[in-house]
Design an enzyme around this catalytic site. Structure first.
Site, PDB file in Angstrom:
ATOM      1  CB  THR A 155      -0.892  -0.008   1.273  1.00 18.96           C
ATOM      2  OG1 THR A 155      -1.463   1.268   1.461  1.00 18.96           O
ATOM      3  CG2 THR A 155      -0.083  -0.336   2.522  1.00 18.96           C
ATOM      4  CG  ASP A 156      -1.163   4.995  -0.943  1.00 18.23           C
ATOM      5  OD1 ASP A 156      -1.727   4.329  -0.046  1.00 18.23           O
ATOM      6  OD2 ASP A 156      -1.752   5.908  -1.567  1.00 18.23           O
ATOM      7  CD  GLU A 157      -3.499   3.305   4.197  1.00 13.89           C
ATOM      8  OE1 GLU A 157      -3.455   3.321   5.424  1.00 13.89           O
ATOM      9  OE2 GLU A 157      -4.514   2.986   3.546  1.00 13.89           O
ATOM     10  CE1 TYR A 180      -3.187  -2.788   5.638  1.00  9.81           C
ATOM     11  CE2 TYR A 180      -3.261  -0.428   5.189  1.00  9.81           C
ATOM     12  CZ  TYR A 180      -3.225  -1.738   4.733  1.00  9.81           C
ATOM     13  OH  TYR A 180      -3.249  -2.004   3.375  1.00  9.81           O
ATOM     14  CE  LYS A 184       0.260  -4.703   2.914  1.00  7.99           C
ATOM     15  NZ  LYS A 184      -0.087  -6.048   2.371  1.00  7.99           N
TER      16      LYS A 184
END
Ligand code: NAD
Ligand code: TYD
Length: 378
Positions: A155-157, A180, A184
């Site tokens: 993810t870009d997060e 989260y 990741k």
């Protein structure tokens, strides 16, 4: 762990998919294939892509996993699609899958994926996202001679929040802000390290927010869409000005397959929609489209259902992806605009009321109840 040569005897395949340097993928392990993006990916790769091999889908079936998402695939591809209910954290079960099906490639989606849940209860995020990924990497290491590619879906997060008007590139330092995104980020580091240290052919993709068919209605777009259809209130966190870069799920699936086939091993690719929007605008657009598609004469416009609620702790202000590397090197660009993608999405939810009813029972209901009880209206 079992002898690695044993699986050769049971290695069956119907076809093969060319990827770079003349290597072929025959038996692809897809983890988390009963979730939102995984099920869209399996549907795309079996029905519409040039992949000719078999898909072995391993999913634990958490609240987010629904085998019904792939019922048609199960029926239409009896010799090319296999589903195994298992936990990626279970080393023995996963070792058997690698052996039995002669796994030669991995597309790893399985994860706990909802930020709000990670804030309320992070344990499963650490277990599945970090330990589960580690487990798969260890199996890939054991089967190194057979593994053509381990693709990790991220993810870009992991990059944190970008508030200064710039964009996340593949060089942006990691700065995760939620349990989260931290889990990741940890899994991304492990994948990269296994590529560098053990020579496992890996690729990583970091994608922006997805929307589309089969998304579990705890995430912003399906939650707002379903609440708007039912005349329920539409919760917007904080001031609604947080920005996300939205991508239609099928475009994400196409990007992943493009990277798996032709991406440079050891590399990371950003994937995005070039579609930055603040949450309140997303919510208003959904309301306006539904008002037109499903007019309710005499009733208030659905945007009147918007309620601003207490903000998420550590809420990232803005995500914005620069995917020029993927565009320049591999020629991928999204096919859908937000306008076309959101209309397809709304139409899908309108046409799949039974799916919605089933998904909305049980665990989903208790989560929503618990979650929105602690969010105070401001
Ligand atoms: P999802 O929550 O809809 O699906 C996750 C799937 O993984 C479910 O089917 C679940 O049952 C399965 N799963 C969970 N724990 C498991 C375990 N221990 N063993 C086996 N299976 C397990 O998630 P999604 O939105 O489809 O996301 C898929 C992947 O894409 C995730 O890795 C996520 O981080 C990433 N991603 C998602 C988005 C997005 O906007 N949804 C954007 C970028 C990246
Ligand atoms: P979400 O779909 O949970 O994705 P992520 O947190 O991974 O970006 O949320 C998208 C944005 O919408 C995020 O800024 C939080 C916000 N949001 C709301 O305003 N209301 C909601 O009910 C939800 C679920 C999210």
């Amino acid at each position: 762990m079992q002898n690695r040569s044993a699986h050769q005897n049971v290695k069956l395949f119907l076809g093969e998919s060319r990827c770079q340097k003349g290597i072929f993928m025959k038996n692809m392990l897809v983890t988390g294939g009963c979730g939102f993006i995984g099920s869209n990916f399996i549907r795309y790769i079996l029905s519409e892509s040039d992949f000719k091999g078999r898909i072995i889908n391993v999913d634990k079936l958490t609240y987010a996993g629904n085998p019904e998402n792939l019922a048609v695939i199960d029926k239409n591809f009896p010799d090319r699609y296999y589903f195994i209910k298992a936990d990626i954290c279970d080393r023995q079960a996963m070792a058997m899958v690698f052996e039995k099906y002669g796994i030669d490639s991995v597309c790893h989606f399985a994860a706990e994926s909802h930020v709000d849940r990670s804030i309320a209860k992070p344990d499963a995020f650490i277990k599945t996202n970090i330990n589960g990924t580690f487990n798969l990497l260890e199996l890939a290491r054991f089967h190194k001679d057979e593994i053509i590619l381990f693709h990790h879906v991220s993810t870009d997060e992991v990059y944190g929040s970008i508030d200064d008007g710039g964009y996340f590139t593949e060089e942006t330092p990691y700065h995760p802000n939620s349990p989260y995104s931290a889990s990741k980020a940890a899994s991304d580091h492990l994948v990269r390290a296994y590529g560098t240290t053990y020579g496992i052919p890996v690729t990583i993709s970091n994608c922006s927010n997805n929307y589309g068919p089969y998304q579990f209605p705890e995430k912003l777009i399906p939650l707002i869409l379903l609440n708007a259809l039912e005349g329920k209130s539409l919760p917007v966190y904080g001031d609604g000005l947080n920005i996300r870069d939205w991508l239609y799920v099928k475009d994400h699936c196409k990007a992943i397959w493009t990277i798996m086939k032709n991406g440079k091993r050891g590399e990371t690719y950003n994937i995005g929609g070039r579609c930055e929007m603040c949450n309140i605008d997303v919510v208003k657009i959904i309301c306006n489209i539904i008002d037109k598609m499903m007019p309710e004469p005499g009733k208030q416009p659905r945007r009147n259902l918007i309620v601003f609620v207490k903000d998420r702790p550590g809420h990232d202000q803005r995500y914005a992806i620069d995917f020029s590397k993927l565009q320049k090197e591999l020629g991928w660009v999204p096919d859908e605009s937000f306008e076309t993608g959101i209309r397809k999405t709304i139409r899908w939810y309108l046409d799949n009321k039974e799916w919605i009813e089933r998904v909305k029972s049980g665990e989903y209901v208790s989560w929503i109840k618990k979650h929105y009880n602690f969010l105070k209206t401001v």
